[in-house]
Write a protein that holds these residues in place. Structure first.
Motif, short mmCIF file in Angstrom:
data_model
loop_
_atom_site.label_atom_id
_atom_site.label_comp_id
_atom_site.label_asym_id
_atom_site.label_seq_id
_atom_site.Cartn_x
_atom_site.Cartn_y
_atom_site.Cartn_z
N CYS A 73 3.92 47.83 30.30
CA CYS A 73 3.69 47.45 28.89
C CYS A 73 4.78 47.99 27.98
N LEU A 133 1.71 42.02 20.15
CA LEU A 133 0.30 42.04 19.75
C LEU A 133 -0.25 43.46 19.68
N LEU A 134 0.12 44.32 20.61
CA LEU A 134 -0.32 45.72 20.54
C LEU A 134 0.24 46.42 19.31
N ALA A 157 1.13 44.98 16.47
CA ALA A 157 0.43 44.44 15.30
C ALA A 157 -0.99 45.01 15.21
N PHE A 158 -1.65 45.18 16.35
CA PHE A 158 -3.00 45.75 16.35
C PHE A 158 -2.99 47.18 15.84
N PHE A 159 -2.05 47.99 16.31
CA PHE A 159 -2.01 49.39 15.86
C PHE A 159 -1.62 49.50 14.39
N PHE A 177 -2.34 47.21 12.13
CA PHE A 177 -3.55 46.76 11.43
C PHE A 177 -4.59 47.88 11.37
N ILE A 178 -4.82 48.56 12.47
CA ILE A 178 -5.77 49.67 12.51
C ILE A 178 -5.30 50.80 11.59
#
Length: 120
Positions: A57, A103-104, A106-108, A110-111
């Motif tokens: 990853c 995506l990971l 962007a997720f982190f 966002f969180i």
């Protein structure tokens, strides 16, 4: 009618027939010399790097796998190398790896924004 004949109807001389199990080749209609095996090293390397980056990853090897896959695929399409399918698979796997990293990330982010990033 005698068999085998060449395209002009002339009988082949005795002893000129192909050995047992091999197809008869008409003069001028042969299969040509056997082609040497084509190099697949770049396609294999692109596949290995793409799979390794997918497992780990990490984004940088994915980008390298995509670039190497595109180079190997273009060489295979031109006939300079083999492994066109393997290069295409490396490109797809590399792009999947890049998408997972994006995506990971962007997720982190966002969180982090939703929790106001309090580092106090």
């Amino acid at each position: 009618m005698t068999y085998p004949q060449d395209p002009y109807g002339q009988q082949q001389p005795y002893g000129q027939q192909p050995p047992y199990g091999q197809p008869y080749q008409q003069p001028g209609y042969g299969y040509g010399p056997p082609q040497p095996p084509q190099e697949q090293g770049l396609a294999i390397a692109a596949m290995v790097v793409s799979i390794a980056s997918l497992v780990a990853c990490s984004g940088l090897p994915s980008i390298a796998g995509v670039i190497m896959g595109h180079i190997a695929h273009s060489k295979a399409k031109r006939g300079e190398a083999g492994g066109q399918g393997m290069a295409l698979a490396a490109i797809i796997i590399g792009y999947v790896g890049v998408a997972i990293v994006v995506l990971l990330l962007a997720f982190f982010i966002f969180i982090g924004i939703m929790t106001d990033w309090d580092f106090d």
